[in-house]
Design a protein around this motif. Structure first.
Motif, PDB file in Angstrom:
ATOM      1  N   VAL A  22       7.845  -0.772  -0.526  1.00  0.00           N
ATOM      2  CA  VAL A  22       7.391  -2.162  -0.485  1.00  0.00           C
ATOM      3  C   VAL A  22       8.524  -3.107  -0.861  1.00  0.00           C
ATOM      4  O   VAL A  22       8.770  -4.125  -0.207  1.00  0.00           O
ATOM      5  N   SER A  23       9.261  -2.756  -1.907  1.00  0.00           N
ATOM      6  CA  SER A  23      10.344  -3.609  -2.381  1.00  0.00           C
ATOM      7  C   SER A  23      11.452  -3.745  -1.350  1.00  0.00           C
ATOM      8  O   SER A  23      11.903  -4.860  -1.039  1.00  0.00           O
ATOM      9  N   GLN A  24      11.895  -2.625  -0.790  1.00  0.00           N
ATOM     10  CA  GLN A  24      13.007  -2.673   0.154  1.00  0.00           C
ATOM     11  C   GLN A  24      12.592  -3.335   1.472  1.00  0.00           C
ATOM     12  O   GLN A  24      13.383  -4.052   2.088  1.00  0.00           O
ATOM     13  N   THR A  25      11.354  -3.140   1.914  1.00  0.00           N
ATOM     14  CA  THR A  25      10.875  -3.835   3.108  1.00  0.00           C
ATOM     15  C   THR A  25      10.803  -5.334   2.857  1.00  0.00           C
ATOM     16  O   THR A  25      11.152  -6.148   3.717  1.00  0.00           O
ATOM     17  N   SER A  26      10.362  -5.715   1.657  1.00  0.00           N
ATOM     18  CA  SER A  26      10.295  -7.140   1.310  1.00  0.00           C
ATOM     19  C   SER A  26      11.675  -7.777   1.362  1.00  0.00           C
ATOM     20  O   SER A  26      11.849  -8.890   1.875  1.00  0.00           O
ATOM     21  N   LEU A  27      12.682  -7.079   0.841  1.00  0.00           N
ATOM     22  CA  LEU A  27      14.042  -7.611   0.880  1.00  0.00           C
ATOM     23  C   LEU A  27      14.549  -7.714   2.318  1.00  0.00           C
ATOM     24  O   LEU A  27      15.231  -8.679   2.680  1.00  0.00           O
ATOM     25  N   ASP A  28      14.212  -6.713   3.148  1.00  0.00           N
ATOM     26  CA  ASP A  28      14.599  -6.784   4.564  1.00  0.00           C
ATOM     27  C   ASP A  28      13.998  -8.017   5.235  1.00  0.00           C
ATOM     28  O   ASP A  28      14.636  -8.665   6.069  1.00  0.00           O
ATOM     29  N   ILE A  29      12.758  -8.345   4.868  1.00  0.00           N
ATOM     30  CA  ILE A  29      12.101  -9.522   5.453  1.00  0.00           C
ATOM     31  C   ILE A  29      12.812 -10.797   5.014  1.00  0.00           C
ATOM     32  O   ILE A  29      13.028 -11.720   5.814  1.00  0.00           O
ATOM     33  N   LEU A  30      13.198 -10.873   3.735  1.00  0.00           N
ATOM     34  CA  LEU A  30      13.919 -12.055   3.251  1.00  0.00           C
ATOM     35  C   LEU A  30      15.247 -12.228   3.984  1.00  0.00           C
ATOM     36  O   LEU A  30      15.668 -13.347   4.270  1.00  0.00           O
ATOM     37  N   ILE A  31      15.898 -11.119   4.300  1.00  0.00           N
ATOM     38  CA  ILE A  31      17.188 -11.175   4.991  1.00  0.00           C
ATOM     39  C   ILE A  31      17.023 -11.589   6.450  1.00  0.00           C
ATOM     40  O   ILE A  31      17.870 -12.267   7.021  1.00  0.00           O
ATOM     41  N   SER A  32      15.901 -11.206   7.063  1.00  0.00           N
ATOM     42  CA  SER A  32      15.690 -11.403   8.497  1.00  0.00           C
ATOM     43  C   SER A  32      15.422 -12.869   8.828  1.00  0.00           C
ATOM     44  O   SER A  32      15.304 -13.720   7.942  1.00  0.00           O
ATOM     45  N   ASP A  33      15.295 -13.148  10.138  1.00  0.00           N
ATOM     46  CA  ASP A  33      14.909 -14.489  10.585  1.00  0.00           C
ATOM     47  C   ASP A  33      13.437 -14.538  10.978  1.00  0.00           C
ATOM     48  O   ASP A  33      13.001 -15.454  11.674  1.00  0.00           O
ATOM     49  N   LEU A  34      12.643 -13.563  10.516  1.00  0.00           N
ATOM     50  CA  LEU A  34      11.223 -13.544  10.821  1.00  0.00           C
ATOM     51  C   LEU A  34      10.512 -14.690  10.111  1.00  0.00           C
ATOM     52  O   LEU A  34      10.903 -15.102   9.022  1.00  0.00           O
ATOM     53  N   SER A  35       9.451 -15.183  10.729  1.00  0.00           N
ATOM     54  CA  SER A  35       8.594 -16.172  10.086  1.00  0.00           C
ATOM     55  C   SER A  35       7.215 -16.117  10.742  1.00  0.00           C
ATOM     56  O   SER A  35       7.091 -15.866  11.938  1.00  0.00           O
ATOM     57  N   GLY A  36       6.185 -16.327   9.928  1.00  0.00           N
ATOM     58  CA  GLY A  36       4.820 -16.286  10.433  1.00  0.00           C
ATOM     59  C   GLY A  36       4.296 -14.885  10.655  1.00  0.00           C
ATOM     60  O   GLY A  36       3.268 -14.710  11.299  1.00  0.00           O
ATOM     61  N   GLN A  37       4.981 -13.874  10.094  1.00  0.00           N
ATOM     62  CA  GLN A  37       4.602 -12.483  10.332  1.00  0.00           C
ATOM     63  C   GLN A  37       3.779 -11.928   9.168  1.00  0.00           C
ATOM     64  O   GLN A  37       4.037 -12.222   8.001  1.00  0.00           O
ATOM     65  N   VAL A  38       2.800 -11.115   9.517  1.00  0.00           N
ATOM     66  CA  VAL A  38       2.007 -10.382   8.534  1.00  0.00           C
ATOM     67  C   VAL A  38       2.318  -8.906   8.741  1.00  0.00           C
ATOM     68  O   VAL A  38       1.924  -8.312   9.743  1.00  0.00           O
ATOM     69  N   ILE A  39       3.053  -8.325   7.817  1.00  0.00           N
ATOM     70  CA  ILE A  39       3.593  -6.985   7.964  1.00  0.00           C
ATOM     71  C   ILE A  39       2.793  -5.998   7.116  1.00  0.00           C
ATOM     72  O   ILE A  39       2.601  -6.208   5.917  1.00  0.00           O
ATOM     73  N   ASP A  40       2.336  -4.922   7.736  1.00  0.00           N
ATOM     74  CA  ASP A  40       1.715  -3.824   7.025  1.00  0.00           C
ATOM     75  C   ASP A  40       2.807  -2.792   6.760  1.00  0.00           C
ATOM     76  O   ASP A  40       3.299  -2.159   7.675  1.00  0.00           O
ATOM     77  N   VAL A  41       3.202  -2.636   5.514  1.00  0.00           N
ATOM     78  CA  VAL A  41       4.337  -1.776   5.186  1.00  0.00           C
ATOM     79  C   VAL A  41       4.090  -0.345   5.633  1.00  0.00           C
ATOM     80  O   VAL A  41       4.988   0.330   6.129  1.00  0.00           O
ATOM     81  N   LEU A  42       2.860   0.135   5.503  1.00  0.00           N
ATOM     82  CA  LEU A  42       2.579   1.526   5.891  1.00  0.00           C
ATOM     83  C   LEU A  42       2.831   1.760   7.359  1.00  0.00           C
ATOM     84  O   LEU A  42       3.192   2.858   7.757  1.00  0.00           O
ATOM     85  N   VAL A  43       2.648   0.703   8.184  1.00  0.00           N
ATOM     86  CA  VAL A  43       2.823   0.865   9.635  1.00  0.00           C
ATOM     87  C   VAL A  43       4.187   0.392  10.078  1.00  0.00           C
ATOM     88  O   VAL A  43       4.900   1.088  10.817  1.00  0.00           O
ATOM     89  N   ASP A  44       4.584  -0.808   9.631  1.00  0.00           N
ATOM     90  CA  ASP A  44       5.747  -1.469  10.193  1.00  0.00           C
ATOM     91  C   ASP A  44       7.026  -1.242   9.404  1.00  0.00           C
ATOM     92  O   ASP A  44       8.112  -1.332   9.954  1.00  0.00           O
ATOM     93  N   GLY A  45       6.914  -0.959   8.123  1.00  0.00           N
ATOM     94  CA  GLY A  45       8.105  -0.792   7.332  1.00  0.00           C
ATOM     95  C   GLY A  45       8.480   0.647   7.106  1.00  0.00           C
ATOM     96  O   GLY A  45       9.539   0.951   6.580  1.00  0.00           O
ATOM     97  N   ALA A  46       7.589   1.566   7.475  1.00  0.00           N
ATOM     98  CA  ALA A  46       7.852   2.989   7.215  1.00  0.00           C
ATOM     99  C   ALA A  46       8.743   3.568   8.262  1.00  0.00           C
ATOM    100  O   ALA A  46       8.802   3.092   9.363  1.00  0.00           O
ATOM    101  N   GLY A  59       0.819  -1.198   0.000  1.00  0.00           N
ATOM    102  CA  GLY A  59       0.000   0.000   0.000  1.00  0.00           C
ATOM    103  C   GLY A  59       0.853   1.247   0.000  1.00  0.00           C
ATOM    104  O   GLY A  59       0.367   2.350  -0.231  1.00  0.00           O
ATOM    105  N   ALA A  60       2.153   1.065   0.228  1.00  0.00           N
ATOM    106  CA  ALA A  60       3.080   2.184   0.194  1.00  0.00           C
ATOM    107  C   ALA A  60       3.675   2.286  -1.217  1.00  0.00           C
ATOM    108  O   ALA A  60       3.244   1.620  -2.153  1.00  0.00           O
ATOM    109  N   SER A  61       4.684   3.101  -1.364  1.00  0.00           N
ATOM    110  CA  SER A  61       5.332   3.260  -2.663  1.00  0.00           C
ATOM    111  C   SER A  61       6.008   1.963  -3.065  1.00  0.00           C
ATOM    112  O   SER A  61       6.406   1.168  -2.211  1.00  0.00           O
ATOM    113  N   PRO A  62       6.155   1.709  -4.379  1.00  0.00           N
ATOM    114  CA  PRO A  62       6.839   0.482  -4.816  1.00  0.00           C
ATOM    115  C   PRO A  62       8.235   0.329  -4.227  1.00  0.00           C
ATOM    116  O   PRO A  62       8.658  -0.782  -3.897  1.00  0.00           O
TER     117      PRO A  62
END
Length: 434
Positions: A410-434, A404-407
Protein backbone atom coordinates in the motif's frame (compact mmCIF):
# COMPACT_ATOMS: atom_id res chain seq x y z
CA UNK A 1 10.48 11.49 -45.00
CA UNK A 2 11.51 12.61 -41.52
CA UNK A 3 10.48 16.16 -40.71
CA UNK A 4 10.05 17.62 -37.20
CA UNK A 5 6.76 19.31 -38.00
CA UNK A 6 4.43 20.72 -35.39
CA UNK A 7 1.40 18.52 -34.67
CA UNK A 8 -2.11 19.93 -34.36
CA UNK A 9 -5.00 18.05 -32.81
CA UNK A 10 -8.38 18.90 -34.34
CA UNK A 11 -11.46 17.97 -32.32
CA UNK A 12 -14.46 17.56 -34.62
CA UNK A 13 -17.45 18.32 -32.41
CA UNK A 14 -20.15 19.35 -34.82
CA UNK A 15 -22.83 16.80 -33.89
CA UNK A 16 -26.15 17.67 -32.26
CA UNK A 17 -26.87 14.53 -30.23
CA UNK A 18 -30.11 13.45 -31.93
CA UNK A 19 -29.29 9.74 -31.76
CA UNK A 20 -28.47 10.08 -28.06
CA UNK A 21 -31.96 11.52 -27.62
CA UNK A 22 -31.00 14.97 -26.36
CA UNK A 23 -31.52 18.44 -27.77
CA UNK A 24 -28.07 19.68 -26.73
CA UNK A 25 -24.88 18.55 -28.45
CA UNK A 26 -23.70 15.22 -27.10
CA UNK A 27 -20.20 16.67 -26.68
CA UNK A 28 -21.59 18.73 -23.78
CA UNK A 29 -23.14 15.76 -21.96
CA UNK A 30 -21.39 14.95 -18.69
CA UNK A 31 -19.78 11.54 -18.32
CA UNK A 32 -17.65 10.58 -15.31
CA UNK A 33 -17.74 14.06 -13.85
CA UNK A 34 -16.94 16.21 -16.89
CA UNK A 35 -18.31 16.90 -20.35
CA UNK A 36 -17.37 14.54 -23.16
CA UNK A 37 -15.50 17.25 -25.04
CA UNK A 38 -13.49 18.10 -21.93
CA UNK A 39 -12.31 14.50 -21.63
CA UNK A 40 -11.09 14.70 -25.23
CA UNK A 41 -9.50 18.11 -24.66
CA UNK A 42 -7.63 16.78 -21.63
CA UNK A 43 -6.07 13.93 -23.61
CA UNK A 44 -4.71 16.24 -26.32
CA UNK A 45 -3.67 18.89 -23.78
CA UNK A 46 -1.66 16.30 -21.89
CA UNK A 47 0.00 14.76 -24.96
CA UNK A 48 3.57 16.08 -25.25
CA UNK A 49 3.52 15.42 -29.02
CA UNK A 50 0.67 17.91 -29.58
CA UNK A 51 1.58 21.57 -30.07
CA UNK A 52 -1.86 23.06 -30.67
CA UNK A 53 -5.54 22.09 -30.50
CA UNK A 54 -8.34 23.41 -32.73
CA UNK A 55 -12.00 22.71 -31.91
CA UNK A 56 -14.80 22.61 -34.49
CA UNK A 57 -18.02 23.00 -32.50
CA UNK A 58 -21.73 22.86 -33.28
CA UNK A 59 -22.82 26.35 -34.39
CA UNK A 60 -24.22 28.30 -31.46
CA UNK A 61 -22.19 26.46 -28.84
CA UNK A 62 -18.65 27.72 -29.50
CA UNK A 63 -18.98 30.15 -26.60
CA UNK A 64 -19.71 27.30 -24.19
CA UNK A 65 -16.58 25.49 -25.36
CA UNK A 66 -14.49 28.63 -24.85
CA UNK A 67 -15.80 28.76 -21.27
CA UNK A 68 -14.77 25.13 -20.74
CA UNK A 69 -11.32 25.85 -22.21
CA UNK A 70 -10.80 28.88 -19.95
CA UNK A 71 -12.04 27.14 -16.80
CA UNK A 72 -9.95 24.03 -17.45
CA UNK A 73 -6.77 25.90 -18.32
CA UNK A 74 -6.37 24.18 -21.71
CA UNK A 75 -3.48 26.28 -22.97
CA UNK A 76 -2.96 24.41 -26.23
CA UNK A 77 -6.38 25.36 -27.61
CA UNK A 78 -5.69 28.02 -30.22
CA UNK A 79 -9.07 28.28 -31.96
CA UNK A 80 -12.70 27.33 -31.40
CA UNK A 81 -14.71 27.73 -34.61
CA UNK A 82 -18.12 26.68 -35.87
CA UNK A 83 -18.36 23.25 -37.44
CA UNK A 84 -20.32 22.37 -40.56
CA UNK A 85 -23.50 20.49 -41.30
CA UNK A 86 -21.57 17.29 -42.08
CA UNK A 87 -18.32 15.60 -41.11
CA UNK A 88 -16.67 16.57 -44.39
CA UNK A 89 -17.80 20.18 -44.09
CA UNK A 90 -16.40 20.39 -40.54
CA UNK A 91 -13.06 19.03 -41.70
CA UNK A 92 -13.03 21.51 -44.61
CA UNK A 93 -13.56 24.37 -42.16
CA UNK A 94 -10.82 22.99 -39.91
CA UNK A 95 -8.37 22.95 -42.81
CA UNK A 96 -9.18 26.59 -43.53
CA UNK A 97 -8.56 27.46 -39.86
CA UNK A 98 -5.12 25.81 -39.90
CA UNK A 99 -3.62 28.20 -42.45
CA UNK A 100 -0.94 27.38 -45.02
CA UNK A 101 2.00 26.29 -42.87
CA UNK A 102 2.74 22.57 -43.21
CA UNK A 103 2.04 20.49 -40.12
CA UNK A 104 0.78 17.13 -38.92
CA UNK A 105 -3.01 17.12 -38.48
CA UNK A 106 -4.74 14.66 -36.15
CA UNK A 107 -8.49 14.75 -36.83
CA UNK A 108 -10.38 13.26 -33.88
CA UNK A 109 -14.05 12.69 -33.12
CA UNK A 110 -14.62 14.72 -29.97
CA UNK A 111 -17.19 12.12 -28.90
CA UNK A 112 -14.44 9.51 -28.53
CA UNK A 113 -13.47 10.67 -25.01
CA UNK A 114 -11.55 7.51 -24.05
CA UNK A 115 -8.68 8.01 -26.48
CA UNK A 116 -5.45 6.67 -25.00
CA UNK A 117 -2.30 8.85 -25.01
CA UNK A 118 -0.43 5.88 -26.46
CA UNK A 119 -2.44 6.19 -29.68
CA UNK A 120 -1.51 9.86 -30.12
CA UNK A 121 2.15 9.02 -29.58
CA UNK A 122 2.09 6.23 -32.17
CA UNK A 123 0.20 8.35 -34.70
CA UNK A 124 2.66 11.25 -34.51
CA UNK A 125 5.55 8.80 -34.73
CA UNK A 126 3.98 7.18 -37.80
CA UNK A 127 3.62 10.57 -39.47
CA UNK A 128 7.41 10.86 -39.47
CA UNK A 129 7.49 8.30 -42.29
CA UNK A 130 3.92 8.27 -43.68
CA UNK A 131 1.69 10.98 -45.12
CA UNK A 132 -1.58 9.43 -43.98
CA UNK A 133 -2.33 7.37 -40.87
CA UNK A 134 -5.53 5.77 -39.59
CA UNK A 135 -6.34 4.17 -36.24
CA UNK A 136 -8.11 0.83 -36.49
CA UNK A 137 -8.85 -2.36 -34.56
CA UNK A 138 -9.59 -5.90 -35.81
CA UNK A 139 -13.23 -6.83 -36.29
CA UNK A 140 -14.44 -9.32 -33.72
CA UNK A 141 -17.76 -9.80 -35.52
CA UNK A 142 -18.57 -11.71 -38.66
CA UNK A 143 -19.45 -9.22 -41.39
CA UNK A 144 -21.42 -10.03 -44.53
CA UNK A 145 -23.18 -8.26 -47.35
CA UNK A 146 -26.95 -8.28 -47.61
CA UNK A 147 -28.77 -8.78 -50.91
CA UNK A 148 -32.46 -8.72 -51.83
CA UNK A 149 -34.21 -12.07 -51.45
CA UNK A 150 -37.68 -13.52 -51.19
CA UNK A 151 -39.54 -11.72 -48.43
CA UNK A 152 -36.65 -9.43 -47.53
CA UNK A 153 -32.87 -9.44 -47.34
CA UNK A 154 -30.64 -12.51 -47.31
CA UNK A 155 -26.93 -13.02 -46.78
CA UNK A 156 -24.88 -12.43 -49.89
CA UNK A 157 -21.16 -12.76 -49.23
CA UNK A 158 -19.44 -13.47 -45.91
CA UNK A 159 -16.31 -11.32 -45.77
CA UNK A 160 -12.94 -12.57 -44.55
CA UNK A 161 -12.83 -11.37 -40.94
CA UNK A 162 -9.05 -11.70 -40.78
CA UNK A 163 -8.71 -8.80 -43.23
CA UNK A 164 -11.42 -6.57 -41.74
CA UNK A 165 -10.71 -3.61 -39.47
CA UNK A 166 -12.98 -1.17 -37.66
CA UNK A 167 -11.95 2.42 -38.21
CA UNK A 168 -11.46 4.82 -35.29
CA UNK A 169 -9.92 8.24 -34.83
CA UNK A 170 -7.72 10.19 -34.85
CA UNK A 171 -7.18 10.08 -38.59
CA UNK A 172 -3.88 11.77 -39.27
CA UNK A 173 -2.30 13.45 -42.28
CA UNK A 174 0.23 15.91 -43.51
CA UNK A 175 -1.79 19.10 -43.92
CA UNK A 176 -0.85 19.41 -47.60
CA UNK A 177 -2.13 15.88 -48.29
CA UNK A 178 -5.53 16.14 -46.63
CA UNK A 179 -6.02 19.65 -48.05
CA UNK A 180 -5.33 18.49 -51.60
CA UNK A 181 -7.72 15.57 -51.20
CA UNK A 182 -10.48 17.88 -49.99
CA UNK A 183 -9.81 20.45 -52.72
CA UNK A 184 -10.31 17.71 -55.30
CA UNK A 185 -13.45 16.50 -53.50
CA UNK A 186 -14.98 19.97 -53.35
CA UNK A 187 -14.25 20.45 -57.05
CA UNK A 188 -15.97 17.16 -57.92
CA UNK A 189 -19.66 17.78 -58.72
CA UNK A 190 -20.46 14.12 -57.95
CA UNK A 191 -18.91 14.12 -54.48
CA UNK A 192 -22.19 15.02 -52.81
CA UNK A 193 -23.95 12.07 -54.42
CA UNK A 194 -21.79 9.65 -52.43
CA UNK A 195 -20.15 11.66 -49.64
CA UNK A 196 -17.35 10.11 -47.62
CA UNK A 197 -18.12 9.19 -44.01
CA UNK A 198 -14.61 9.98 -42.81
CA UNK A 199 -11.41 11.72 -43.87
CA UNK A 200 -9.52 8.60 -44.89
CA UNK A 201 -12.34 7.92 -47.33
CA UNK A 202 -11.68 11.27 -49.00
CA UNK A 203 -7.95 10.57 -49.33
CA UNK A 204 -8.58 7.03 -50.56
CA UNK A 205 -10.94 8.28 -53.27
CA UNK A 206 -9.05 11.35 -54.49
CA UNK A 207 -5.43 10.47 -53.70
CA UNK A 208 -5.37 6.69 -54.17
CA UNK A 209 -1.62 6.78 -54.67
CA UNK A 210 -1.11 7.81 -51.01
CA UNK A 211 -1.00 4.71 -48.79
CA UNK A 212 -2.80 5.03 -45.45
CA UNK A 213 -0.73 3.46 -42.71
CA UNK A 214 -2.57 1.70 -39.85
CA UNK A 215 -1.91 2.22 -36.14
CA UNK A 216 -3.53 -0.12 -33.59
CA UNK A 217 -6.47 1.45 -31.81
CA UNK A 218 -8.27 0.33 -28.66
CA UNK A 219 -11.56 -1.34 -27.80
CA UNK A 220 -12.04 1.44 -25.23
CA UNK A 221 -11.84 4.17 -27.88
CA UNK A 222 -15.60 4.08 -28.44
CA UNK A 223 -17.69 6.71 -30.18
CA UNK A 224 -20.61 7.97 -28.08
CA UNK A 225 -23.49 7.78 -30.55
CA UNK A 226 -26.44 6.05 -28.88
CA UNK A 227 -27.90 6.33 -25.35
CA UNK A 228 -26.32 3.05 -24.27
CA UNK A 229 -22.88 4.41 -25.22
CA UNK A 230 -23.14 6.97 -22.41
CA UNK A 231 -23.47 4.22 -19.83
CA UNK A 232 -20.66 2.18 -21.42
CA UNK A 233 -18.37 5.21 -21.41
CA UNK A 234 -19.20 5.88 -17.75
CA UNK A 235 -18.23 2.32 -16.85
CA UNK A 236 -15.02 2.46 -18.88
CA UNK A 237 -13.98 5.68 -17.18
CA UNK A 238 -14.51 3.90 -13.87
CA UNK A 239 -11.81 1.38 -14.68
CA UNK A 240 -8.62 2.35 -12.82
CA UNK A 241 -5.49 3.32 -14.68
CA UNK A 242 -2.28 1.37 -14.29
CA UNK A 243 0.11 2.88 -11.76
CA UNK A 244 3.62 3.33 -13.23
CA UNK A 245 6.58 2.51 -11.00
CA UNK A 246 8.37 5.65 -9.84
CA UNK A 247 12.13 6.10 -9.62
CA UNK A 248 13.84 5.47 -6.25
CA UNK A 249 14.64 9.17 -5.77
CA UNK A 250 11.68 10.69 -7.64
CA UNK A 251 10.43 12.58 -4.56
CA UNK A 252 13.81 14.03 -3.57
CA UNK A 253 13.47 17.56 -2.25
CA UNK A 254 9.70 17.23 -1.79
CA UNK A 255 7.69 17.15 1.43
CA UNK A 256 5.03 14.48 1.87
CA UNK A 257 2.65 15.12 4.77
CA UNK A 258 0.76 12.09 6.08
CA UNK A 259 -2.35 12.76 8.14
CA UNK A 260 -2.77 9.52 10.05
CA UNK A 261 -1.15 7.15 12.45
CA UNK A 262 1.79 5.72 10.52
CA UNK A 263 4.63 6.73 8.20
CA UNK A 264 5.05 5.05 4.80
CA UNK A 265 6.50 1.54 4.99
CA UNK A 266 9.67 0.98 3.00
CA UNK A 267 11.76 3.52 1.07
CA UNK A 268 10.26 7.03 0.91
CA UNK A 269 11.70 7.71 -2.60
CA UNK A 270 13.79 10.57 -1.28
CA UNK A 271 10.84 12.46 0.23
CA UNK A 272 10.89 14.36 3.52
CA UNK A 273 7.94 12.67 5.25
CA UNK A 274 6.05 14.44 8.05
CA UNK A 275 3.41 12.46 9.97
CA UNK A 276 0.55 14.25 11.75
CA UNK A 277 -1.22 11.99 14.25
CA UNK A 278 -3.94 12.25 16.87
CA UNK A 279 -1.17 12.32 19.47
CA UNK A 280 -0.14 15.62 17.87
CA UNK A 281 -3.70 16.89 18.29
CA UNK A 282 -4.60 16.39 14.61
CA UNK A 283 -8.08 14.94 14.13
CA UNK A 284 -9.27 14.58 10.52
CA UNK A 285 -12.88 15.10 11.58
CA UNK A 286 -11.88 18.55 12.93
CA UNK A 287 -10.92 20.95 10.11
CA UNK A 288 -9.21 23.48 12.36
CA UNK A 289 -6.73 20.95 13.78
CA UNK A 290 -5.76 19.77 10.28
CA UNK A 291 -5.43 23.30 8.89
CA UNK A 292 -3.27 24.48 11.81
CA UNK A 293 -0.99 21.44 11.61
CA UNK A 294 -0.43 21.91 7.87
CA UNK A 295 0.26 25.61 8.38
CA UNK A 296 2.83 24.70 11.04
CA UNK A 297 4.56 22.27 8.64
CA UNK A 298 4.83 24.96 5.96
CA UNK A 299 5.87 23.39 2.67
CA UNK A 300 3.69 20.45 1.66
CA UNK A 301 4.17 19.12 -1.87
CA UNK A 302 1.89 16.11 -1.32
CA UNK A 303 -0.70 15.35 1.35
CA UNK A 304 -1.87 11.82 2.16
CA UNK A 305 -4.89 10.97 4.31
CA UNK A 306 -3.77 7.61 5.69
CA UNK A 307 -6.34 4.84 6.02
CA UNK A 308 -7.65 4.37 9.52
CA UNK A 309 -9.51 1.40 10.93
CA UNK A 310 -12.10 -0.04 8.58
CA UNK A 311 -15.69 -0.89 9.45
CA UNK A 312 -17.60 -4.11 8.91
CA UNK A 313 -20.93 -5.62 9.73
CA UNK A 314 -24.54 -4.78 9.05
CA UNK A 315 -25.66 -1.16 9.20
CA UNK A 316 -28.54 -2.00 11.56
CA UNK A 317 -26.07 -3.44 14.04
CA UNK A 318 -24.03 -0.24 14.18
CA UNK A 319 -24.50 2.26 17.00
CA UNK A 320 -25.01 5.94 16.45
CA UNK A 321 -21.56 6.65 17.82
CA UNK A 322 -20.09 3.96 15.55
CA UNK A 323 -21.67 5.53 12.48
CA UNK A 324 -20.44 8.97 13.52
CA UNK A 325 -16.89 7.67 14.02
CA UNK A 326 -16.80 6.02 10.61
CA UNK A 327 -18.25 9.05 8.84
CA UNK A 328 -15.96 11.41 10.74
CA UNK A 329 -12.78 9.52 9.94
CA UNK A 330 -13.86 8.74 6.37
CA UNK A 331 -16.07 11.15 4.44
CA UNK A 332 -15.71 14.13 6.80
CA UNK A 333 -12.01 13.50 7.26
CA UNK A 334 -11.44 13.43 3.51
CA UNK A 335 -13.35 16.69 3.06
CA UNK A 336 -11.46 18.45 5.85
CA UNK A 337 -8.02 17.27 4.75
CA UNK A 338 -8.80 18.31 1.18
CA UNK A 339 -9.93 21.79 2.22
CA UNK A 340 -6.94 22.32 4.47
CA UNK A 341 -4.42 20.91 1.97
CA UNK A 342 -5.52 22.81 -1.14
CA UNK A 343 -3.66 26.11 -0.58
CA UNK A 344 -0.44 24.22 0.20
CA UNK A 345 -0.78 21.96 -2.85
CA UNK A 346 -1.60 24.86 -5.14
CA UNK A 347 1.53 26.64 -3.91
CA UNK A 348 3.54 23.45 -4.47
CA UNK A 349 2.24 23.23 -8.04
CA UNK A 350 3.34 26.81 -8.65
CA UNK A 351 6.83 26.10 -7.33
CA UNK A 352 7.20 22.86 -9.25
CA UNK A 353 5.57 23.73 -12.57
CA UNK A 354 8.85 24.42 -14.35
CA UNK A 355 10.27 21.12 -13.09
CA UNK A 356 7.31 19.24 -14.55
CA UNK A 357 5.96 18.30 -11.10
CA UNK A 358 2.75 19.15 -9.29
CA UNK A 359 1.13 19.00 -5.89
CA UNK A 360 -1.15 16.08 -5.14
CA UNK A 361 -3.66 14.79 -2.63
CA UNK A 362 -4.05 11.07 -1.96
CA UNK A 363 -7.01 9.70 -0.02
CA UNK A 364 -6.63 6.18 1.36
CA UNK A 365 -9.72 4.11 2.10
CA UNK A 366 -9.36 1.31 4.67
CA UNK A 367 -10.52 -2.25 3.96
CA UNK A 368 -13.93 -3.21 5.26
CA UNK A 369 -17.31 -4.65 4.44
CA UNK A 370 -20.99 -3.89 4.78
CA UNK A 371 -23.21 -0.98 3.89
CA UNK A 372 -21.51 1.56 6.16
CA UNK A 373 -18.10 0.85 4.67
CA UNK A 374 -19.46 0.79 1.11
CA UNK A 375 -21.17 4.17 1.49
CA UNK A 376 -18.00 5.75 2.84
CA UNK A 377 -15.77 4.27 0.13
CA UNK A 378 -18.19 5.43 -2.59
CA UNK A 379 -18.31 8.94 -1.13
CA UNK A 380 -14.51 9.27 -1.04
CA UNK A 381 -14.24 7.90 -4.60
CA UNK A 382 -16.80 10.45 -5.83
CA UNK A 383 -14.99 13.22 -3.96
CA UNK A 384 -11.72 12.18 -5.60
CA UNK A 385 -13.11 12.46 -9.11
CA UNK A 386 -14.88 15.76 -8.43
CA UNK A 387 -11.80 17.36 -6.85
CA UNK A 388 -9.57 16.15 -9.68
CA UNK A 389 -11.79 18.07 -12.07
CA UNK A 390 -12.08 21.18 -9.89
CA UNK A 391 -8.36 21.40 -9.09
CA UNK A 392 -6.94 20.52 -12.50
CA UNK A 393 -6.47 24.18 -13.41
CA UNK A 394 -4.42 24.66 -10.22
CA UNK A 395 -2.03 21.89 -11.23
CA UNK A 396 -3.11 19.69 -8.32
CA UNK A 397 -3.77 15.97 -8.78
CA UNK A 398 -6.21 14.01 -6.62
CA UNK A 399 -6.35 10.23 -6.34
CA UNK A 400 -7.78 7.55 -4.06
CA UNK A 401 -6.43 4.17 -2.94
CA UNK A 402 -8.61 1.35 -1.69
CA UNK A 403 -6.26 -0.42 0.70
CA UNK A 404 -6.34 -4.08 1.65
CA UNK A 405 -2.90 -5.38 0.77
CA UNK A 406 0.19 -5.43 2.97
CA UNK A 407 1.30 -2.09 4.47
CA UNK A 408 4.45 -2.20 2.35
CA UNK A 409 2.53 -2.69 -0.92
CA UNK A 410 0.00 0.00 0.00
CA UNK A 411 2.77 2.41 0.94
CA UNK A 412 4.90 1.88 -2.16
CA UNK A 413 1.88 2.04 -4.49
CA UNK A 414 0.82 5.28 -2.81
CA UNK A 415 4.25 6.78 -3.43
CA UNK A 416 4.12 5.64 -7.07
CA UNK A 417 0.80 7.48 -7.42
CA UNK A 418 2.28 10.68 -5.94
CA UNK A 419 5.14 10.46 -8.44
CA UNK A 420 2.85 9.82 -11.42
CA UNK A 421 0.72 12.28 -13.40
CA UNK A 422 -2.47 10.38 -12.58
CA UNK A 423 -5.49 12.29 -11.32
CA UNK A 424 -9.10 11.36 -10.65
CA UNK A 425 -8.18 7.68 -10.26
CA UNK A 426 -9.54 5.23 -7.71
CA UNK A 427 -6.95 2.48 -7.39
CA UNK A 428 -7.55 -0.91 -5.79
CA UNK A 429 -4.09 -1.93 -4.61
CA UNK A 430 -4.93 -5.64 -4.61
CA UNK A 431 -5.80 -5.45 -8.32
CA UNK A 432 -3.90 -2.52 -9.78
CA UNK A 433 -0.83 -2.16 -7.62
CA UNK A 434 0.06 -5.83 -7.22
Amino acid sequence: MDSPLRSVGVLLAGGVGQRVGLSTPKQLIEVAGRTIIEHSLAVFEGAPEIDEVVVLMTPGYAGRVREIVAAGGYRKVGKVVDGGASRTESTWRALAALGERECNVLLHDAVRPLLEPRIITECVRALETHEAVNVAIPSSDTVFTAVPGPGGEVIGEVLDRARLRRSQTPQCFRLSVIREAYERAMADPTFGDLPATDDCGVVLRYLPEVPIHLVPGSEHNIKVTHPADLRIAELLFGLPAAVPAGAPDALAGQVVVVVGESAPAGPARGADVRVLTRADGVRPEDFDTVAKALDDVGQADHVVLAAGAGSSGDLLAATGDGVADVVGAGQLGALNVARAAHPHLRAAAGRSRQAGRRGSLLLQVPPGSGALHASGAAAVAALTRALAREWAADGVGVNCVNTGASPLLVSQTSLDILISDLSGQVIDVLVDGA
